[in-house]
Design an enzyme around this catalytic site. Structure first.
Site, short mmCIF file in Angstrom:
data_model
loop_
_atom_site.label_atom_id
_atom_site.label_comp_id
_atom_site.label_asym_id
_atom_site.label_seq_id
_atom_site.Cartn_x
_atom_site.Cartn_y
_atom_site.Cartn_z
N GLN A 186 0.81 -1.22 0.00
CA GLN A 186 0.00 0.00 0.00
C GLN A 186 0.84 1.27 0.00
OE1 GLN A 186 0.05 -2.39 2.31
NE2 GLN A 186 -0.08 -1.60 4.40
N ASN A 209 10.63 -6.35 1.52
CA ASN A 209 10.40 -7.79 1.39
C ASN A 209 9.83 -8.12 0.01
OD1 ASN A 209 7.70 -7.04 1.48
ND2 ASN A 209 7.45 -7.60 3.63
N SER A 233 19.45 -9.77 0.47
CA SER A 233 20.83 -9.30 0.51
C SER A 233 21.81 -10.46 0.32
CB SER A 233 21.08 -8.60 1.84
OG SER A 233 22.25 -7.84 1.78
N GLN A 255 26.16 -10.63 6.98
CA GLN A 255 25.20 -10.61 5.88
C GLN A 255 24.12 -11.65 6.09
OE1 GLN A 255 25.94 -8.12 4.00
NE2 GLN A 255 24.05 -8.26 2.85
N HIS A 258 20.80 -10.80 8.01
CA HIS A 258 19.77 -9.94 7.40
C HIS A 258 18.44 -10.66 7.31
CE1 HIS A 258 21.14 -5.99 6.20
NE2 HIS A 258 22.29 -6.48 5.83
N GLU A 322 26.07 -8.55 -4.91
CA GLU A 322 25.72 -7.24 -4.37
C GLU A 322 26.93 -6.66 -3.63
OE1 GLU A 322 22.50 -5.32 -1.19
OE2 GLU A 322 22.97 -7.45 -1.15
N HIS A 323 27.48 -7.42 -2.70
CA HIS A 323 28.68 -7.03 -1.97
C HIS A 323 29.80 -8.02 -2.29
CE1 HIS A 323 25.21 -5.84 0.66
NE2 HIS A 323 25.88 -4.71 0.71
N ASP A 356 27.80 -0.49 4.97
CA ASP A 356 26.38 -0.46 5.33
C ASP A 356 26.04 0.79 6.14
OD1 ASP A 356 25.49 -2.71 4.08
OD2 ASP A 356 25.51 -3.99 5.85
N GLU A 410 16.23 7.23 -45.00
CA GLU A 410 15.29 6.55 -44.12
C GLU A 410 13.84 6.72 -44.56
OE1 GLU A 410 17.67 6.30 -39.87
OE2 GLU A 410 16.06 7.76 -40.07
N HIS A 415 11.52 15.28 -42.40
CA HIS A 415 12.76 15.56 -41.68
C HIS A 415 13.74 16.31 -42.59
CE1 HIS A 415 11.22 12.73 -38.76
NE2 HIS A 415 12.28 12.88 -37.97
#
Length: 433
Positions: A186, A209, A233, A255, A258, A322-323, A356, A410, A415
């Site tokens: 939401q 999430n 992660s 890590q 997480h 990612e890391h 981080d 073209e 043009h």
């Protein structure tokens, strides 16, 4: 953590598979929530907050009294830590400002490019068991530097209808213009359409999430940009026997804690380090408050022994973490050959947790292999580039014939005509003079 020794390259794809869930099953729910929020506005937000967060709210907006109370609720030590992080993150992102680019491509033809801030941005900050006030700093500081005039923050309230005081304090310090007590699907819908309390935004940033991730992807279909595709992660560590086993284990666990769906990978060409790292993991995990979460994440994780630095670099590029931590003697070779990573941490004394929180780089990074084609959040994420040009008469005479030729080739006669008419006018004026 499962260990695999000298796997053949044909098995890498299966070996490196991430524990991600298919979000397509959530699309029906996301579509429903978006439609209801679009039609019912704040009323829908309150209904869904009561349904999903188990709290009934009278007001969705955080007021100044709540922000003031949040500041008083934090220790001076934490506020000082936030301030240190603020200054480092600000310094690193302010240095990313790009001056306008001016080029005279041909005599009489001037082209330039300037950046303009995205005027309205939305920041999503997860709450729950780990309220990520550090993410407020990472997202709001570059938005402020870029010049975004409206910075809207959404975060789910707790059971008492409040946001964590550190989230409020960080948001106030960073100049967030509106703080909203709304989370989940939401919240993303509200920032997509706008409601009585939550302004419509043009780009949405932040982790979340699987529901938030699915909602952000849905928003991108409706004309709202998002920072990047996101998922759980992840961390990949490249180590040899020059690495300190206790340090490597602490990084893997930092890590892993997480979430149960996080993943950590250790890659080495020194099989002798396995026993020391396994021992350090077993010792350290017993001391963690989030022990079960870390344990579940380790079940998704791998230790991989390869033959040489060339194979190490190839596997990192295949995984696109990612890391990435490199604690290996072949650091120079690896840096030269690794192309795919969100953020890189070098040496025994560069923990991923520093990035981080407080070193200055941004921790909002591409996951799930998207580091192959996406950058992490940076200053340019909050702006778009506009190009400009001015052509003087001699400039049109210099490039006009080429434009006419290309347009006709073209099949776009209008043009070509737009140039031809101007060239004839210039020729007539020159003849009359």
């Amino acid at each position: 953590m499962q260990w695999v020794h000298l796997p053949d390259r044909g098995s890498w794809e299966v070996l490196l598979k991430r524990p991600t869930k298919d979000s397509t099953s959530l699309e029906g729910l996301v579509d429903e929530v978006f439609k209801v929020v679009s039609s019912d506005g704040d009323q829908a937000l309150k209904k869904y907050t009561e349904t999903f967060d188990f709290v009934a709210l009278n007001d969705l907006l955080v007021n100044s009294a709540e922000i003031e109370a949040a500041s008083g609720a934090l220790s001076d030590t934490l506020k000082e830590a936030i301030e240190l992080a603020y200054q480092n993150i600000y310094a690193f992102h302010a240095a990313q400002k790009i001056a306008p680019v001016h080029v005279r491509t041909t005599e009489g033809v001037d082209c330039w490019m300037e950046n303009r801030a995205i005027s309205r941005v939305g920041l999503y900050i997860p709450g729950g068991s780990a309220p990520l006030f550090s993410t407020v700093l990472m997202l709001a500081i570059p938005a402020k530097i870029a010049g975004c005039s409206q910075i809207v923050l959404c975060s789910p309230p707790d059971k008492d209808g409040n946001l964590h005081p550190a989230i409020l304090y960080a948001a106030s310090r960073c100049g967030v213009t509106q703080i909203c007590k709304v989370g989940g699907i939401q919240a993303i819908a509200a920032m997509t359409y706008g409601t009585e309390s939550v302004p419509k935004t043009y780009k949405i940033f932040g982790p979340g999430n699987q529901y938030v991730t699915a909602a952000k992807q849905w928003a991108s279909r409706l004309g709202v940009a998002i920072d990047m595709p996101a998922g759980p992660s992840e961390l990949l560590v490249v180590a040899d026997d020059s690495a300190v086993a206790d340090f490597v284990a602490s990084d893997l666990l930092s890590q892993a804690e997480h979430g149960a769906d996080s993943q950590v990978i250790l890659v080495t060409d020194t099989p002798e380090i396995q026993e020391a790292i396994e021992s350090a993991l077993a010792s350290q995990i017993r001391e963690l408050p989030r022990q079960q979460i870390a344990q579940d994440a380790l079940a998704n994780s791998r230790g991989i022994v390869l033959a040489n630095p060339e194979a190490l670099a190839d596997l990192v590029n295949a995984y696109a973490p990612e890391h990435l931590i490199i604690a290996h003697r072949a650091e120079e070779y690896l840096l030269e050959h690794i192309q795919n990573a969100g953020s890189v941490f070098l040496g025994n004394y560069t923990p991923e947790s520093a990035g981080d929180y407080a070193s200055g780089t941004n921790h909002t990074l591409p996951t799930n292999g998207y580091a192959r084609q996406y950058s992490g959040v940076n200053l340019s994420s909050y702006s778009k580039s506009i190009t400009y040009q001015r052509i003087r008469p001699e400039g049109l005479q210099n490039i006009g014939p080429a434009v006419e030729t290309m347009a006709k080739a073209e099949g776009l006669q209008a043009h070509a005509n737009a140039v031809t008419l101007r060239l004839k006018a210039l020729e007539k004026n020159f003849t009359e003079k």
